[in-house]
Design a protein around this motif. Structure first.
Motif, mmCIF file in Angstrom:
data_model
loop_
_atom_site.group_PDB
_atom_site.id
_atom_site.type_symbol
_atom_site.label_atom_id
_atom_site.label_comp_id
_atom_site.label_asym_id
_atom_site.label_seq_id
_atom_site.Cartn_x
_atom_site.Cartn_y
_atom_site.Cartn_z
ATOM 1 N N ASP A 110 34.664 -25.842 65.252
ATOM 2 C CA ASP A 110 33.633 -24.826 65.064
ATOM 3 C C ASP A 110 34.006 -23.476 65.665
ATOM 4 N N ARG A 111 35.237 -23.345 66.154
ATOM 5 C CA ARG A 111 35.697 -22.031 66.606
ATOM 6 C C ARG A 111 35.836 -21.109 65.401
ATOM 7 N N VAL A 112 35.461 -19.848 65.567
ATOM 8 C CA VAL A 112 35.578 -18.885 64.468
ATOM 9 C C VAL A 112 37.054 -18.546 64.261
ATOM 10 N N ALA A 113 37.519 -18.752 63.047
ATOM 11 C CA ALA A 113 38.889 -18.403 62.693
ATOM 12 C C ALA A 113 38.973 -16.983 62.152
ATOM 13 N N LEU A 114 38.064 -16.643 61.227
ATOM 14 C CA LEU A 114 38.091 -15.335 60.564
ATOM 15 C C LEU A 114 36.772 -14.611 60.747
ATOM 16 N N MET A 115 36.866 -13.327 61.064
ATOM 17 C CA MET A 115 35.722 -12.429 60.974
ATOM 18 C C MET A 115 36.062 -11.413 59.894
ATOM 19 N N TRP A 116 35.390 -11.553 58.770
ATOM 20 C CA TRP A 116 35.669 -10.658 57.644
ATOM 21 C C TRP A 116 34.782 -9.426 57.741
ATOM 22 N N GLU A 117 35.367 -8.312 58.122
ATOM 23 C CA GLU A 117 34.671 -7.029 58.186
ATOM 24 C C GLU A 117 34.742 -6.413 56.797
ATOM 25 N N ARG A 118 33.685 -6.668 56.014
ATOM 26 C CA ARG A 118 33.674 -6.207 54.635
ATOM 27 C C ARG A 118 33.555 -4.692 54.564
ATOM 28 N N ASP A 119 33.795 -4.151 53.380
ATOM 29 C CA ASP A 119 33.718 -2.704 53.217
ATOM 30 C C ASP A 119 32.327 -2.192 53.578
ATOM 31 N N GLU A 120 31.300 -2.982 53.253
ATOM 32 C CA GLU A 120 29.937 -2.616 53.582
ATOM 33 C C GLU A 120 29.715 -2.791 55.082
ATOM 34 N N LYS A 121 29.484 -1.698 55.784
ATOM 35 C CA LYS A 121 29.361 -1.724 57.240
ATOM 36 C C LYS A 121 28.250 -2.664 57.687
ATOM 37 N N GLY A 122 28.546 -3.462 58.709
ATOM 38 C CA GLY A 122 27.543 -4.347 59.290
ATOM 39 C C GLY A 122 27.284 -5.603 58.494
ATOM 40 N N SER A 123 28.193 -5.946 57.586
ATOM 41 C CA SER A 123 27.970 -7.131 56.754
ATOM 42 C C SER A 123 29.093 -8.143 56.925
ATOM 43 N N GLU A 124 29.530 -8.326 58.160
ATOM 44 C CA GLU A 124 30.647 -9.234 58.398
ATOM 45 C C GLU A 124 30.257 -10.687 58.105
ATOM 46 N N VAL A 125 31.265 -11.464 57.719
ATOM 47 C CA VAL A 125 31.088 -12.891 57.445
ATOM 48 C C VAL A 125 32.084 -13.653 58.310
ATOM 49 N N ARG A 126 31.642 -14.727 58.930
ATOM 50 C CA ARG A 126 32.502 -15.506 59.825
ATOM 51 C C ARG A 126 32.799 -16.876 59.228
ATOM 52 N N TYR A 127 34.030 -17.311 59.427
ATOM 53 C CA TYR A 127 34.462 -18.624 58.958
ATOM 54 C C TYR A 127 35.050 -19.390 60.134
ATOM 55 N N THR A 128 34.599 -20.624 60.321
ATOM 56 C CA THR A 128 35.183 -21.468 61.355
ATOM 57 C C THR A 128 36.480 -22.070 60.849
ATOM 58 N N TYR A 129 37.216 -22.704 61.762
ATOM 59 C CA TYR A 129 38.454 -23.364 61.356
ATOM 60 C C TYR A 129 38.181 -24.481 60.347
ATOM 61 N N ARG A 130 37.094 -25.205 60.522
ATOM 62 C CA ARG A 130 36.764 -26.266 59.577
ATOM 63 C C ARG A 130 36.485 -25.685 58.192
ATOM 64 N N GLU A 131 35.721 -24.615 58.150
ATOM 65 C CA GLU A 131 35.390 -24.000 56.859
ATOM 66 C C GLU A 131 36.616 -23.406 56.184
ATOM 67 N N LEU A 132 37.500 -22.782 56.964
ATOM 68 C CA LEU A 132 38.715 -22.217 56.389
ATOM 69 C C LEU A 132 39.628 -23.325 55.874
ATOM 70 N N LEU A 133 39.704 -24.444 56.587
ATOM 71 C CA LEU A 133 40.514 -25.569 56.121
ATOM 72 C C LEU A 133 39.958 -26.117 54.807
ATOM 73 N N GLU A 134 38.659 -26.272 54.731
ATOM 74 C CA GLU A 134 38.068 -26.797 53.499
ATOM 75 C C GLU A 134 38.325 -25.856 52.326
ATOM 76 N N MET A 135 38.176 -24.553 52.533
ATOM 77 C CA MET A 135 38.438 -23.586 51.469
ATOM 78 C C MET A 135 39.905 -23.633 51.058
ATOM 79 N N THR A 136 40.799 -23.724 52.045
ATOM 80 C CA THR A 136 42.231 -23.797 51.766
ATOM 81 C C THR A 136 42.565 -25.044 50.949
ATOM 82 N N CYS A 137 41.981 -26.175 51.310
ATOM 83 C CA CYS A 137 42.246 -27.424 50.592
ATOM 84 C C CYS A 137 41.734 -27.353 49.156
#
Length: 640
Positions: A110-137
């Motif tokens: 559940d550690r955050v792997a990615l903090m996506w700072e989108r072009d739209e200010k203040g609309s960041e999205v966070r992905y944990t290591y588990r979520e990034l692994l699932e998306m990668t798979c």
């Protein structure tokens, strides 16, 4: 854009760390656990000396400790720089995505792997290591189902976003190489890179967003693949809600990902299998696809990320480089993820919606290490301190300026060691710099300048140029046999610190984008009115370097120079990218050439830089009068 379940959108060297915990001599083992096997070595300088004098012992220990192996390596290195042979950790097998994801999911899912700072200010999205692994798979299984196999090369033309990272890691998981192309490149530049990589698969998005502007990336891909007969399929993700025209070869990526399992069997890769190609510009006009391999690249990216930036668990690492560049690969993706870190993906620009964007992000995301381009810093200087002071930057420990595989940096160093502004300073572990004179001899002693070479191989170096090893040899290995030529000049101070003094080849660095002069010239010369051209880079307060073009027109051309300048910039923008467009175009009757026909760009550079006292010996020119004509024309151009 693919979102996790239940998620709503919410300087060529390292420079000037603000506050870095030093390496205490009494605690070397805590700083680098492998050092317990180094025979009493202590302190940063001791570790660096050992890493150079006992290179195999150092790298073997670090590789065993910091990478997870499917099968251990049997040989540390087999390298011969004089032949361009570079091989590390042979006999070993591993999977890069497992090293970047699975092993961390086992310990901190559940550690955050990615903090996506989108072009739209203040609309960041966070992905944990588990979520990034699932998306990668899911992406890995999708690619496999559509025929992508081990050894293939997938071209990725996407903005900096989590799905782009998952696509890179999915390629690594199934054993395919990836070829990430900067999403600002034109259709023709993209096509050239697709063809050279022989990609049958392209991954893109419907549209990109940068600085509030819409980028029609799918349309660019549509145009590019028309001249790429190898392309069989294009996966299209949705960054915006705007529909795009889909052809028979196009596949709706997110829709198909939902059909895939969240478990994907990782391929066992040899240490020297290709991990990715990354195209850079050279002085011959044709972009070169540098080849990086599995184990050595990942190890070096992880080690430099950990020690140059003093990264610790729990830190938030903010590298704002685009993933289309080597800095984005090494310090936006692979280095931080191999270390189980939290890394920021920055999609926007430093001045959108205002010049406080970086510092707002630092405060909001509590960034500890900030790694940005010198160009961006120079750009922000003109807006004053108010945009900086407006935000809380107390979370920052380190500031750095960009390079893609750090070889010389102020840190790591002993406690309270000085940092000299503008200097690269100290070689990293395993790096042995050498300065060479004009006769190819090593310059000994300090307070000296020369061509910067590296005297021994290191695991993170590129292995070859895709399909052109001879060009790799000519560029990096043959200028100074037995040494790796960086292409830079350097000064070694009285104290032994290194300072990069500039490029020694015909490559221009515009706002962090490296572009070969010949590539721009090739584009300019496609204009029917142009007979020939010469392009040089010159110093620019904001961009670092800018482009100046000297153009010789064909006889009997009757066109206004202003109209022709606009036409030429349009061609360069279409063929390469907008950043490659010349800032100045000077029309001349002839170019200064040697009797053998070589254009004397050195002379042109001196004219542009108004350094006329340093023109040097002009006796080798075919017609020295051409120089005086150019000087006069340049004065008239500046007076307009």
């Amino acid at each position: 854009m693919w979102l996790r379940c239940g998620c709503a959108a919410s300087l060529r060297v390292l420079a000037s760390p603000l506050r870095v915990l030093g390496l205490r001599r009494c605690n070397t083992a805590a700083f680098m656990p492998e050092s317990t096997g180094f025979g009493g070595v202590s302190g940063r300088s001791g570790l660096q000396e050992f890493s150079v004098s006992s290179s195999e012992s150092f790298w073997a220990a670090v590789a065993r400790h910091r990478l997870s192996w499917i099968r251990p390596f049997t040989a540390v290195q087999d390298c011969d720089l004089s032949r361009g042979r570079i091989r590390w950790f042979e006999g070993g097998k591993l999977n890069v995505s497992v090293n970047c994801l699975d092993r961390h999911v086992h310990t901190c899912p559940d550690r955050v792997a990615l903090m996506w700072e989108r072009d739209e200010k203040g609309s960041e999205v966070r992905y944990t290591y588990r979520e990034l692994l699932e998306m990668t798979c899911r992406v890995g299984n999708l690619l496999r189902r559509h025929g992508v196999k081990k050894g293939d090369c997938v071209t990725i033309y996407m903005p900096t976003c989590p799905l782009a990272v998952a696509s890179m890691l999915a390629c690594a998981r199934i054993g395919a190489a990836h070829n990430v192309v900067f999403a600002g490149f034109s259709a023709e530049a993209l096509a050239e890179r697709i063809r050279d990589a022989q990609s049958s698969t392209v991954i893109t998005v419907n549209q990109g967003i940068r600085g509030g502007k819409i980028l029609e990336l799918k349309k660019t891909v549509d145009t590019a693949v028309q001249s790429c007969p190898t392309v069989q399929q294009v996966f299209v993700a949705m960054r915006t809600d705007s529909p795009v025209a889909m052809t028979a070869r196009d596949i709706a990526m997110e829709e198909e990902m939902l059909k895939e399992d969240v478990v994907c069997e990782p391929a066992a890769m040899n240490s020297e299998d290709t991990l990715f190609l990354l195209y850079t510009s050279g002085s011959t006009g044709k972009p070169k696809g540098l080849v990086h391999t599995q184990a050595g690249y990942l190890l070096y990216a992880a080690l430099t990320h950990r020690y140059v930036f003093n990264y610790h668990d729990g830190d938030v690492f903010g590298c704002v480089a685009d993933i289309g560049w080597i800095t984005g690969h090494s310090y936006g993706v692979y280095g931080p993820l191999a270390n189980g870190g939290t890394t920021v993906l920055f999609e926007s620009t430093p001045v959108y919606p205002d010049p406080g964007r970086y510092w707002d992000m630092v405060e909001r995301l509590q960034i500890n290490q900030f790694y940005g381009a010198p160009t961006a810093i120079r750009l922000l200087l003109k807006f004053g301190d108010e945009w900086v002071n407006k935000y809380d930057r107390s979370s920052l420990k380190t500031l750095g300026s960009e390079t893609g595989g750090i070889c010389i940096a102020p840190r790591p160093s002993d406690p309270d060691a000085e940092i000299v502004p503008g200097m690269a300073m100290r070689p990293f572990f395993g790096i042995k710099p050498a300065l060479m004179d004009t006769e190819g001899k090593v310059i000994s002693g300090n307070d000296a300048s020369g061509a910067l070479c590296l005297a021994q191989p290191w695991p993170g170096m590129a292995r070859t140029i895709h399909n052109d090893h001879q060009r790799f040899m000519e560029t990096y290995c043959q200028p100074y046999p037995g040494y790796f030529f960086t292409g830079d000049g350097a000064y070694r101070s009285v104290e032994g610190y290194y300072q990069i003094t500039g490029r020694l080849d015909d490559v221009i660095n515009v706002s962090g984008h490296r572009i070969g002069t010949a590539e721009i010239e090739d584009a300019v010369n496609q204009c029917p009115a142009v007979a020939e051209s010469a392009v040089i880079g010159y110093s620019h307060d904001i961009k670092g370097q800018a482009v100046f073009a000297f153009v010789v027109l064909k006889k009997n051309v009757d066109v206004e120079e202003a109209d022709l300048s606009r036409q030429l910039n349009g061609i360069v923008s279409e063929k390469i990218a907008k950043y490659a467009c010349p800032d100045f175009i000077q029309f001349v009757q002839r170019l200064p050439k040697t009797r053998s026909g070589k254009i004397m760009r050195r002379v042109l550079r001196k004219v542009v830089e108004l350094d006329l006292d340093s023109l040097g010996d002009l006796s080798t020119l075919d017609d020295p009068a051409a120089v005086q004509e150019i000087i006069q024309g340049h004065r008239e151009l500046l007076s307009k």
